[in-house]
Scaffold this active site. Structure first.
Site, PDB file in Angstrom:
ATOM      1  N   SER A 178      73.146  13.273 -68.542  1.00 44.70           N
ATOM      2  CA  SER A 178      73.092  12.102 -69.385  1.00 44.70           C
ATOM      3  C   SER A 178      74.507  12.164 -70.264  1.00 44.70           C
ATOM      4  O   SER A 178      74.884  13.216 -70.719  1.00 44.70           O
ATOM      5  CB  SER A 178      71.898  12.171 -70.180  1.00 44.70           C
ATOM      6  OG  SER A 178      72.036  11.062 -71.141  1.00 44.70           O
ATOM      7  N   TYR A 204      66.053  16.172 -75.078  1.00 46.06           N
ATOM      8  CA  TYR A 204      66.507  15.866 -74.078  1.00 46.06           C
ATOM      9  C   TYR A 204      68.043  15.878 -74.010  1.00 46.06           C
ATOM     10  O   TYR A 204      68.554  16.532 -73.062  1.00 46.06           O
ATOM     11  CB  TYR A 204      66.287  14.365 -74.119  1.00 46.06           C
ATOM     12  CG  TYR A 204      66.756  13.545 -72.798  1.00 46.06           C
ATOM     13  CD1 TYR A 204      66.128  13.413 -71.945  1.00 46.06           C
ATOM     14  CD2 TYR A 204      67.921  12.866 -73.074  1.00 46.06           C
ATOM     15  CE1 TYR A 204      66.713  12.628 -70.626  1.00 46.06           C
ATOM     16  CE2 TYR A 204      68.591  12.105 -71.879  1.00 46.06           C
ATOM     17  CZ  TYR A 204      67.797  11.974 -70.783  1.00 46.06           C
ATOM     18  OH  TYR A 204      68.417  11.236 -69.747  1.00 46.06           O
ATOM     19  N   LYS A 208      70.601  18.160 -71.485  1.00 43.50           N
ATOM     20  CA  LYS A 208      71.648  17.638 -70.798  1.00 43.50           C
ATOM     21  C   LYS A 208      73.035  18.291 -70.849  1.00 43.50           C
ATOM     22  O   LYS A 208      73.580  18.331 -69.981  1.00 43.50           O
ATOM     23  CB  LYS A 208      71.482  16.228 -71.152  1.00 43.50           C
ATOM     24  CG  LYS A 208      70.325  15.394 -70.646  1.00 43.50           C
ATOM     25  CD  LYS A 208      70.010  15.410 -68.941  1.00 43.50           C
ATOM     26  CE  LYS A 208      68.736  15.134 -68.452  1.00 43.50           C
ATOM     27  NZ  LYS A 208      68.907  15.071 -67.124  1.00 43.50           N
ATOM     28  N   THR A 239      64.949   1.937 -65.697  1.00 40.23           N
ATOM     29  CA  THR A 239      64.084   2.575 -65.100  1.00 40.23           C
ATOM     30  C   THR A 239      62.859   2.698 -66.026  1.00 40.23           C
ATOM     31  O   THR A 239      62.730   2.501 -66.920  1.00 40.23           O
ATOM     32  CB  THR A 239      64.671   4.187 -64.682  1.00 40.23           C
ATOM     33  OG1 THR A 239      64.812   4.627 -65.800  1.00 40.23           O
ATOM     34  CG2 THR A 239      65.926   4.115 -63.731  1.00 40.23           C
TER      35      THR A 239
END
Ligand SMILES: NC(=O)c1ccc[n+]([C@@H]2O[C@H](COP(=O)([O-])OP(=O)(O)OC[C@H]3O[C@@H](n4cnc5c(N)ncnc54)[C@H](OP(=O)(O)O)[C@@H]3O)[C@@H](O)[C@H]2O)c1
Length: 322
Positions: A178, A204, A208, A239
């Site tokens: 990401s 997160y 990443k 998404t």
């Protein structure tokens, strides 16, 4: 793949502006100069495994790979979601060769066993695309004791890649990471995010960042087996992951978000291209990108070594059958 100077400058400005590069504007402009599509049928006779393929970018990646003729293996945690994904793809491509596997990448022992069984069933694997991703709202620990984003984005993929190493000889590994990694440094001292106030967004992005470091470590380690390793980031794509985990971000950027196929494009391209792209790169919109935009925060060799030791230690698996 030499870009005309003006195109290279425009591409760079788009990347730095984020909105121009990461949204659907990015591919709309860049497709004017990006490398050619893989040839039709480029993946006929080849098997590719995509993790987290029951929805979002994983499903779109599976779609793109199947269009190129690959036999695609879709993994996820939920059998009925995987069956729905397979049915949807078969409606679009009735001749596609698609197999679903229920496999939780955050469960390291189960992932090791899955890799062992998969290698027996599919002894030659062209590529694995590590796409599965999560952004939990609060710190969550797996039954094996690992923080969930670390287990899903780093430790599980390591177990799977090395469990498939023999089958992958001469093949490729693609990590879906990401742009959020740009905002985080490698934290090799506290990889489990046990200290400080936990934030799902930070966890997160930290993992990443770890994926970018892992890409370079794997690329070196797996080169003798002819396995090429790359990571890519999809930009901002529409998404379920984005609408569920970042509803405010999705509401603001909504009309500009890319569709999932466009977000998955570079992962499909990296898996199928015949271009000489080497190994160990970080890509977005079919172009190699820097892993850092400023020298501040570049990980030291000591930090990388500490991180690698941690990954090897945390993923040590008992020999199958032991
Ligand atoms: N969308 C974006 O704009 C964006 C931007 C940057 C990076 N990314 C990256 O792109 C990847 C896909 O994101 P997305 O937006 O498509 O997310 P998504 O819509 O939430 O899809 C995530 C997929 O991962 C699967 N998954 C989650 N945990 C899993 C586990 N432990 N084992 C196996 N499968 C698991 C989910 O399936 P089940 O829940 O059925 O298991 C689902 O198929 C992620 O790695 C994400 O970090 C996305």
């Amino acid at each position: 793949m030499v870009l005309h100077e003006a195109a290279a400058a425009l591409d760079w400005v788009m990347d730095k502006s984020l909105v121009l590069g990461y949204t659907k504007i990015g591919p709309a402009v860049r497709r004017n100069w990006w490398p050619h599509d893989p040839v039709p049928g480029a993946l006929i006779g080849r098997h590719v495994l995509v993790t987290g393929a029951s929805g979002g970018l994983g499903l779109a990646t599976a779609r793109g790979l199947a269009r190129l003729g690959a036999a695609v293996h879709l993994t996820g945690r939920n059998a009925s979601r995987l069956d729905d994904a397979r049915s949807m793809l078969l409606d679009e491509q009735p001749l596609a060769e698609l197999t679903v596997h229920v496999a939780d990448i955050s469960d390291l022992a189960a992932t090791a066993e899955f890799a062992r069984q998969f290698s027996t069933d599919v002894p030659r694997l062209h590529a694995v695309v590590h796409n599965a991703g999560v952004m939990p709202p609060k710190r969550t620990v797996t039954p094996e004791g690992h923080e969930l984003t670390l287990a899903t984005h780093v430790l599980g993929p390591h177990v799977l890649t090395y469990g498939l190493r023999k089958a992958l000889a001469g093949g490729r590994v693609v990590l879906v990471t990401s742009g959020g990694a740009y905002g985080q440094r490698l934290d090799a001292a506290d990889p489990e995010y046990a200290e400080g106030d936990y934030s799902g967004v930070t966890a997160y992005a930290r993992t990443k960042r770890m994926q970018l470091v892992l890409t370079e470590l794997w690329a070196r380690d797996l080169e003798p087996d002819g396995i090429r390793v790359h990571s890519m980031h999809p930009g901002w794509a529409d998404t379920p992951g984005v609408t569920d985990s970042l509803p405010r971000f999705a509401a603001v950027t909504g009309p500009l978000l890319r569709d999932a196929d466009s977000g998955a494009d570079t992962a499909v391209w990296l898996t199928a291209t015949d271009d000489a792209i080497g190994t160990g790169g970080f890509w977005h919109d079919r172009r190699r990108r820097p892993t850092h935009y400023a020298p501040v925060g570049i990980e030291t060799p000591e930090q990388v070594g500490q991180f690698w030791d941690f990954v090897l230690d945390a993923t040590e698996q008992p020999a199958p059958g032991a």
